[in-house]
Design a protein around this motif. Structure first.
Motif, PDB file in Angstrom:
ATOM      1  N   ASP A 222       0.820  -1.214   0.000  1.00  0.00           N
ATOM      2  CA  ASP A 222       0.000   0.000   0.000  1.00  0.00           C
ATOM      3  C   ASP A 222       0.852   1.262   0.000  1.00  0.00           C
ATOM      4  O   ASP A 222       0.410   2.316  -0.473  1.00  0.00           O
ATOM      5  N   GLU A 223       2.059   1.175   0.536  1.00  0.00           N
ATOM      6  CA  GLU A 223       2.950   2.338   0.507  1.00  0.00           C
ATOM      7  C   GLU A 223       3.426   2.619  -0.913  1.00  0.00           C
ATOM      8  O   GLU A 223       3.509   3.780  -1.335  1.00  0.00           O
ATOM      9  N   ILE A 224       3.730   1.573  -1.658  1.00  0.00           N
ATOM     10  CA  ILE A 224       4.108   1.757  -3.063  1.00  0.00           C
ATOM     11  C   ILE A 224       2.923   2.305  -3.856  1.00  0.00           C
ATOM     12  O   ILE A 224       3.071   3.208  -4.689  1.00  0.00           O
ATOM     13  N   ARG A 225       1.745   1.769  -3.588  1.00  0.00           N
ATOM     14  CA  ARG A 225       0.544   2.246  -4.265  1.00  0.00           C
ATOM     15  C   ARG A 225       0.336   3.745  -4.001  1.00  0.00           C
ATOM     16  O   ARG A 225       0.014   4.514  -4.908  1.00  0.00           O
ATOM     17  N   LEU A 226       0.532   4.161  -2.746  1.00  0.00           N
ATOM     18  CA  LEU A 226       0.371   5.564  -2.384  1.00  0.00           C
ATOM     19  C   LEU A 226       1.436   6.435  -3.056  1.00  0.00           C
ATOM     20  O   LEU A 226       1.143   7.532  -3.531  1.00  0.00           O
ATOM     21  N   MET A 227       2.663   5.949  -3.101  1.00  0.00           N
ATOM     22  CA  MET A 227       3.745   6.713  -3.745  1.00  0.00           C
ATOM     23  C   MET A 227       3.442   6.997  -5.207  1.00  0.00           C
ATOM     24  O   MET A 227       3.838   8.039  -5.753  1.00  0.00           O
ATOM     25  N   LEU A 228       2.736   6.077  -5.863  1.00  0.00           N
ATOM     26  CA  LEU A 228       2.438   6.222  -7.282  1.00  0.00           C
ATOM     27  C   LEU A 228       1.065   6.831  -7.549  1.00  0.00           C
ATOM     28  O   LEU A 228       0.672   6.973  -8.708  1.00  0.00           O
ATOM     29  N   SER A 229       0.359   7.215  -6.495  1.00  0.00           N
ATOM     30  CA  SER A 229      -1.032   7.663  -6.640  1.00  0.00           C
ATOM     31  C   SER A 229      -1.166   8.955  -7.448  1.00  0.00           C
ATOM     32  O   SER A 229      -2.224   9.211  -8.040  1.00  0.00           O
ATOM     33  N   GLU A 230      -0.121   9.778  -7.481  1.00  0.00           N
ATOM     34  CA  GLU A 230      -0.200  11.024  -8.233  1.00  0.00           C
ATOM     35  C   GLU A 230       0.392  10.908  -9.631  1.00  0.00           C
ATOM     36  O   GLU A 230       0.439  11.900 -10.370  1.00  0.00           O
TER      37      GLU A 230
END
Length: 267
Positions: A222-230
């Motif tokens: 989920d941290e990787i997902r958040l890092m790429l969210s933008e």
């Protein structure tokens, strides 16, 4: 060797770095670069310090091959099924992924922060007759120079070693061509990975030298997902990889508690 679209077409490998081979960028962790540089000559020794990667490699290669075949509609049973597609291997080490990807037909560019690693990778590729564009560089350098974009971007077991994971992974994603894909492989920050991926792997089984990993730098999916969210990419996963002690083999698994992969696609 300049990292630009001209670099991708300049395919002749070299066994020695040239004067432009100097990696620069905020993502570099000097201690980690020095650690892997000190072992650069050992990359292709199946019984040396990178022996675990040699066992691990078939599973992650199969994962990349099969997902890329799905993405680009290629038949992996044909010779060089990915001919005509470009691939960037970020943190390539001695070339354990770059070489089989080239044999599968990809036009491969591979970078690493360690000039020593690149020297080893170039020499080995030259011995194998493989035309891979190797360079000691960072993803920040490639992006600044306008390199790519690439159909496939790989960053395999790298993000847990960089100084700024978010800046790093976002820069990686920006090198993906529209219609392309990125594969991120790393270790999960769980109690299971602390016990097995760190303590057992480094101090009991001796798979990797002590101090290779810092568990606090492991990332949750989920941290990787958040890092790429933008970034304009769609993220899927995690896809686990697990070791079977009875067969001594790695394979794709529903268990992402230690090793796992994520896929980011750009439409």
């Amino acid at each position: 060797m300049a990292a630009s679209n001209d670099t991708v077409s300049a395919r002749k490998p070299q066994s020695r770095p040239d004067s432009s081979d100097q990696a620069r960028g905020a993502s570099i962790d000097p201690a980690d670069v020095a650690r892997f540089s000190a072992q650069a000559a050992e990359w292709w020794g199946a019984r040396g310090p990178f022996a675990p990667l040699h066992k691990f490699n078939p599973a992650r290669l199969a994962f990349v091959r099969d997902r890329a075949a799905e993405r680009f509609g290629r038949d992996v049973k044909t010779r060089a099924p990915f001919a005509g597609l470009t691939l960037l291997d970020i943190g390539c080490g001695g070339g354990l992924i770059a070489e089989p990807m080239r044999r599968l037909g990809f036009d491969v560019t591979a970078i690493d922060a360690s000039a020593e690693n690149i020297g080893t990778a170039r020499a080995h590729a030259e011995q194998q007759g493989l035309d891979i564009a190797y360079r000691a560089a960072t993803v920040e350098q490639l992006e600044a120079e306008g390199a790519g974009p690439f159909d496939v971007v790989l960053t395999m077991e790298v993000i847990e070693h960089v100084a700024d994971p978010e800046a790093f992974i976002r820069a990686c994603s920006r090198l993906v061509k529209p219609g392309g894909m990125m594969v991120v492989a790393t270790l999960n920050r769980t109690l299971k990975s602390l016990a097995l991926g760190k303590i057992a792997a480094e101090y009991i089984l001796r798979w990797v030298p002590a101090g290779t990993h810092d568990w606090n730098q492991f990332l949750k999916p989920d941290e990787i997902r958040l890092m790429l969210s933008e970034e304009p990419v769609a993220v899927s996963g995690p896809f686990g990889l697990a070791w079977d002690p009875f067969t001594d083999r790695w394979s794709e698994s529903d268990d992402a508690g230690i090793n796992y992969m994520m896929i980011a696609t750009r439409d």
